[in-house]
Write an enzyme that holds these catalytic residues in place. Structure first.
Site, short mmCIF file in Angstrom:
data_model
loop_
_atom_site.label_atom_id
_atom_site.label_comp_id
_atom_site.label_asym_id
_atom_site.label_seq_id
_atom_site.Cartn_x
_atom_site.Cartn_y
_atom_site.Cartn_z
CE LYS A 73 -27.01 -43.76 -38.25
NZ LYS A 73 -27.65 -43.82 -39.86
CB THR A 75 -18.94 -48.72 -41.22
OG1 THR A 75 -18.59 -47.48 -42.06
CG2 THR A 75 -17.61 -49.49 -41.07
NE ARG A 96 -30.73 -43.87 -44.90
CZ ARG A 96 -30.31 -42.78 -44.40
NH1 ARG A 96 -31.16 -41.72 -44.60
NH2 ARG A 96 -29.17 -42.58 -43.65
CE LYS A 107 -23.07 -40.12 -44.51
NZ LYS A 107 -24.56 -40.68 -44.61
CB ALA A 275 -32.85 -39.64 -41.43
CG PHE A 303 -29.31 -37.62 -39.46
CD1 PHE A 303 -27.88 -37.74 -39.87
CD2 PHE A 303 -30.29 -37.08 -40.50
CE1 PHE A 303 -27.58 -37.11 -40.69
CE2 PHE A 303 -29.89 -36.41 -41.60
CZ PHE A 303 -28.61 -36.40 -41.72
CG PHE A 384 -11.96 -43.97 -33.98
CD1 PHE A 384 -11.46 -42.92 -35.25
CD2 PHE A 384 -13.36 -44.24 -34.03
CE1 PHE A 384 -12.16 -42.75 -35.92
CE2 PHE A 384 -14.23 -43.92 -35.02
CZ PHE A 384 -13.72 -42.95 -35.86
CD1 TRP A 412 -13.45 -47.81 -41.68
CD2 TRP A 412 -11.55 -48.26 -40.64
NE1 TRP A 412 -12.83 -46.95 -42.14
CE2 TRP A 412 -11.32 -47.28 -41.77
CE3 TRP A 412 -10.41 -48.72 -40.14
CZ2 TRP A 412 -10.34 -46.71 -42.22
CZ3 TRP A 412 -9.37 -48.24 -40.57
CH2 TRP A 412 -9.02 -47.15 -41.39
#
Length: 558
Positions: A73, A75, A96, A107, A275, A303, A384, A412
């Site tokens: 998210k 990224t 954030r 994470k 969140a 989230f 991906f 990415w």
């Protein structure tokens, strides 16, 4: 083929001095407070001078229910902003701040990834400009004043068995969840049950992100309920006369932080409430400031859409009079297959049947955003290398069947150029009409608000209340707090309160076990399932792989 890690990519970047970044969007140099060459705080008082200036378009980035396969998210948020900049748009991010707990826990870093990152990445993920420490200090000052008041005679009659205010530390430390503090006697404090929350779960964090200026901050701090007296009446920070000192600790933390992306896109990174415990989005002040300086502002909710986006819309947008012009719903083929029952080890293999099953999760989030909230939505498939054309075609077909376009996000690996397609669709959506609606009215009762979210957003068949929760709702209603919005604390992994129910579960019950007022923040926290406000470290925490060499170069952060 070898891939560079996120931190290696970030460390090789040629950063632009932060003053030049500010110039891009018209932020005057005399409003900056520099924290080195590449980050600065911006004086929030300039919002008064910008009050007549028209707002830009607000773009909310949210996601499907998270899985171990990852969604991307942040990224996507950074890459979309870079993509819009490449399209010639005046754009900013408003995101954030990461918490040290997740960074050293499971994470890792939280400033984006690959070639769609915010920099200086190490600073943002670690101490940054000290906001987290200031919030923790203000929280713990109030805790110290509570116990000192009791020790010094307890004029307010605070019931030590009804103190709701906890101490904080910005680290995952399960050992501190429940403790006994104070050893008794004249010098060691009154013994009582106590505990710690992670700093980002503190009401101080929520208040910082919802405050409009220093005066509003002090009013909100004064309204914090720290517990109850022997007559069952709330005791506030204002009664302890602690709001001024707490605000003094927060005066610099209140100012939004300005940084940049790898491609030089300006970004505010400010505030970071959890969140699944709090409202999970950056500060209102940073968002409003970005909307005055940029034509397009990309922001993010924590989230999945049933948690972060729901609170962004029902709490933040209500309080700040904001409305997203477009919503980007992030998913990956891998995560959708996981929701369809595929194990993490087998996610690289094409599986159209599992993908079809897992699409139920995405479709429910789309339905909520479009048909309950009335917003314009685009699905961003975070690419991906193992995704097959048949899989992405299937996602695109099923989304188009419900009137939602799908864009492949390649940010990415490609940075902004990989976000141009998504950027074009976002611009198109921003020009389309939408009208933000809400699942409940503010005049509804506490139970009506809870059940509106549980049944309309989660699709629960029923809501059950523990005896404790029933009593808490009754008490808060009698005290006049029932006019506040509710902030649901629920697992992020499922629409239900059971993290093992993937996809789009039906015929489940939501259990409410704890209801606590956050009067300073201006909402009621409703805890479901086994949600905790102090996470623990995993068996192999990310901290084991983080190091720094003699040149001060950090490795292993992400």
């Amino acid at each position: 083929m070898s891939f560079k890690s996120d931190i290696e990519i970030a460390q090789e970047a040629k950063l632009i001095p932060i003053g030049k970044i500010a110039e891009k969007v018209g932020i005057a140099e005399d409003t900056l407070e520099l924290y080195g060459k590449y980050k600065a705080k911006v004086d929030y008082r300039i919002l008064d001078e910008l009050s007549e200036k028209e707002n830009g378009k607000l773009i909310l980035v949210t996601a499907i229910s998270p899985t171990p396969a990852g969604e991307g998210k942040t990224t996507t948020s950074v890459g979309l902003a870079d993509g819009l900049a490449r399209l010639g748009k005046n754009v900013m991010c408003a995101l954030r701040e990461p918490s040290l707990g997740p960074v050293f826990g499971i994470k890792g870093g939280a400033a984006g990834g690959g070639y769609a990152q915010l920099v200086p990445m190490e600073d943002i993920n670690l101490h940054f400009t000290g906001d987290m420490h200031a919030i923790g200090a203000a929280n713990n000052l109030i805790a110290a004043m509570v116990d000192n008041h009791i020790q010094q005679g307890n004029e307010l009659g605070i019931d030590v068995k009804q103190i709701t205010w906890k101490r904080t530390v910005d680290m995952n430390d399960r050992q501190l969840r429940s403790i006994v503090s104070g050893l008794g006697g004249k010098v060691n404090g009154v013994p009582r049950e106590d505990g710690f929350e992670i700093t980002v779960a503190s009401e101080i964090m929520a208040i910082l992100c919802l405050a409009s200026d220093i005066d509003d901050l002090k009013l909100r701090l004064a309204d914090i309920v720290i517990g109850y007296n022997y007559d069952g009446e709330p005791v506030t920070v204002g009664m302890l006369r602690g709001q001024g000192a707490a605000a003094a600790l927060l005066k610099d933390a209140l100012k939004p932080n300005l940084v940049q992306s790898l491609e030089g896109t300006p970004a505010f990174v400010h505030g970071g409430p959890f969140a699944n415990i709090a409202h999970g989005c950056n500060s209102i002040m940073a968002t409003k400031m970005a909307l005055k300086f940029a034509d397009y502002v990309v922001t993010e909710a924590g989230f999945a859409a049933d948690l972060g986006a729901e609170k962004f819309l029902d709490i933040k947008c209500r309080k700040a009079d904001l409305k997203p012009d477009a919503v980007v719903l992030v998913a990956t083929v891998r995560a959708l297959k996981y929701h369809g029952g595929v194990s993490k080890a087998d996610l690289n293999e094409e599986n159209l049947d599992a993908l079809t099953l897992g699409m139920s999760n995405l479709m429910r989030h789309i339905d909520n955003l479009k048909n309950i909230y009335g917003l314009n939505v685009v699905v961003a498939i975070n690419e991906f290398p193992t995704d097959t054309k048949a899989e992405t075609d299937l996602v695109e077909k099923l989304c188009k069947d419900v009137g939602v376009n799908v864009c492949l996000s390649q940010v990415w690996g490609k940075g902004g150029i990989g976000g141009e397609e998504l950027g074009k669709e976002v611009v198109r959506l921003c020009e389309s009409h939408s009208e933000l609606r809400f699942p409940y009215e503010m005049t509804d009762s506490v139970k009506e608000k809870i059940e509106a979210i549980a049944k309309k957003i989660y699709r629960a068949s029923d809501v059950e209340y523990d005896k404790k929760a029933e009593a808490q709702i009754k008490k808060l209603t009698e005290l006049g707090f029932d006019g506040l919005p509710v902030c649901m604390a629920k697992t992020q992994y499922s629409f239900s309160d059971n993290p093992d129910l993937k996809g789009a579960p039906e015929n489940f019950k939501i259990t409410i076990r704890d209801v606590v007022v956050k009067a300073g923040a201006g909402f009621i926290v409703v805890k479901t399932g086994e949600i905790m406000t102090m996470p623990g470290l995993p068996k192999v925490p990310a901290a084991e792989n983080i190091d720094v060499d003699k040149e001060g170069r950090i490795t292993g952060l992400f």
